[in-house]
Write a protein that holds these residues in place. Structure first.
Motif, mmCIF file in Angstrom:
data_model
loop_
_atom_site.group_PDB
_atom_site.id
_atom_site.type_symbol
_atom_site.label_atom_id
_atom_site.label_comp_id
_atom_site.label_asym_id
_atom_site.label_seq_id
_atom_site.Cartn_x
_atom_site.Cartn_y
_atom_site.Cartn_z
ATOM 1 N N TYR A 185 6.373 8.568 23.186
ATOM 2 C CA TYR A 185 5.700 7.270 23.304
ATOM 3 C C TYR A 185 4.334 7.498 23.948
ATOM 4 O O TYR A 185 4.167 8.370 24.806
ATOM 5 C CB TYR A 185 6.485 6.316 24.211
ATOM 6 N N ILE A 186 3.361 6.694 23.552
ATOM 7 C CA ILE A 186 2.125 6.599 24.307
ATOM 8 C C ILE A 186 2.265 5.415 25.248
ATOM 9 O O ILE A 186 2.763 4.356 24.857
ATOM 10 C CB ILE A 186 0.887 6.451 23.390
ATOM 11 N N TYR A 187 1.897 5.602 26.509
ATOM 12 C CA TYR A 187 2.084 4.533 27.492
ATOM 13 C C TYR A 187 0.801 4.332 28.296
ATOM 14 O O TYR A 187 0.010 5.252 28.477
ATOM 15 C CB TYR A 187 3.271 4.845 28.422
ATOM 16 N N TYR A 188 0.626 3.095 28.737
ATOM 17 C CA TYR A 188 -0.595 2.738 29.452
ATOM 18 C C TYR A 188 -0.311 1.488 30.271
ATOM 19 O O TYR A 188 0.629 0.736 29.997
ATOM 20 C CB TYR A 188 -1.759 2.523 28.486
ATOM 21 N N PRO A 189 -1.094 1.215 31.320
ATOM 22 C CA PRO A 189 -0.734 0.167 32.274
ATOM 23 C C PRO A 189 -0.963 -1.261 31.804
ATOM 24 O O PRO A 189 -0.221 -2.144 32.199
ATOM 25 C CB PRO A 189 -1.607 0.473 33.495
ATOM 26 N N SER A 190 -1.973 -1.527 30.998
ATOM 27 C CA SER A 190 -2.242 -2.912 30.617
ATOM 28 C C SER A 190 -3.012 -2.956 29.310
ATOM 29 O O SER A 190 -3.943 -2.180 29.115
ATOM 30 C CB SER A 190 -3.051 -3.628 31.705
ATOM 31 N N ARG A 191 -2.644 -3.872 28.443
ATOM 32 C CA ARG A 191 -3.372 -3.991 27.179
ATOM 33 C C ARG A 191 -4.619 -4.868 27.314
ATOM 34 O O ARG A 191 -5.396 -4.992 26.388
ATOM 35 C CB ARG A 191 -2.472 -4.551 26.085
ATOM 36 N N HIS A 192 -4.828 -5.475 28.474
ATOM 37 C CA HIS A 192 -5.922 -6.426 28.603
ATOM 38 C C HIS A 192 -7.291 -5.756 28.630
ATOM 39 O O HIS A 192 -8.301 -6.401 28.398
ATOM 40 C CB HIS A 192 -5.730 -7.269 29.868
ATOM 41 N N HIS A 193 -7.350 -4.474 28.962
ATOM 42 C CA HIS A 193 -8.647 -3.816 29.081
ATOM 43 C C HIS A 193 -8.835 -2.741 28.004
ATOM 44 O O HIS A 193 -9.655 -1.856 28.162
ATOM 45 C CB HIS A 193 -8.797 -3.198 30.474
#
Length: 219
Positions: A185-193
């Motif tokens: 999986y690719i993971y990241y903290p927030s889609r808002h930025h």
């Protein structure tokens, strides 16, 4: 100026990079020349926020629950393998615990510095075996070569050894104890930025196989 541009920094393992991510992203970079991509190969766990990464790529079971995670590859499994020469004068292990009697090729974890404890499962029974041996690596790829040259039993992603097994250069061991698990999986903290460039990268990596119905997990 209307084309996606900017730098995307991702931390990932060598296996994820070479088996999945680079094959998918190489043509994307040709299509989007204004996107800069930094791929940091690291087999340990990194704090992507503190270390300045836009995202990380890890197995689904390893992703923290507060992250947005998008599946980028199919399920896969690890297989214990050894060369016919190594097995010629040694008993085949019939149970994972019997691996402690063998020369096993270890993998050093970057996080914490310890050896990877081999994990097995059969009929709902989970088993962790701490193996020992003459060799330790921090990458899967030299482990394949060491196994081929008869240095012991290695526990490796199936895609790295399937061709060698089919050709008879390696023998698969303990297969009933090696069920598939959730892939990368690719993971990241927030889609808002997320920048347009980041969205291009995520969309290019997104898995569209049979298990894609569970492909995205929101924070």
């Amino acid at each position: 100026r209307d084309k996606p541009s900017g730098t995307v920094k991702i931390t990932l393992s060598d296996h994820a990079l070479e088996s999945l991510v680079w094959p998918k992203l190489q043509p994307v970079l040709l299509e989007y020349p204004d996107i800069r991509l930094e791929l940091s190969r690291d087999n340990g766990f990194r704090n992507i926020v503190e270390d300045g990464f836009d995202a990380g790529i890890r197995l689904g079971e390893s992703v923290e629950k507060d992250m947005i995670a998008v599946r980028i590859g199919p399920d896969w499994r690890l297989l214990a393998v050894a060369s016919p020469d190594y097995l010629a004068d040694r008993p085949l292990p019939e149970h994972p615990q019997e691996l402690i009697q063998h020369n096993c090729i270890n993998s050093r974890q970057a996080t914490g510095g310890g050896h990877y404890v081999w994990e097995f499962e059969k009929n709902g029974q989970e088993l962790r075996v701490r193996v020992d041996g003459q060799l330790t690596f921090n990458s899967s790829y030299p482990m394949v070569d060491a196994a081929l040259k008869g240095h012991g039993i290695a526990y490796l992603p199936e895609d790295l050894v399937a061709g060698h097994i089919a050709a008879g250069r390696l023998v698969a061991l303990l297969e009933p104890w090696s069920p598939p698990f959730a892939g990368y999986y690719i993971y990241y903290p927030s889609r808002h930025h997320n920048s347009p460039a980041f969205k291009v990268i995520v969309d290019a990596l997104r898995h569209h196989g049979p298990s894609d119905s569970e492909g995205t997990r929101d924070a």
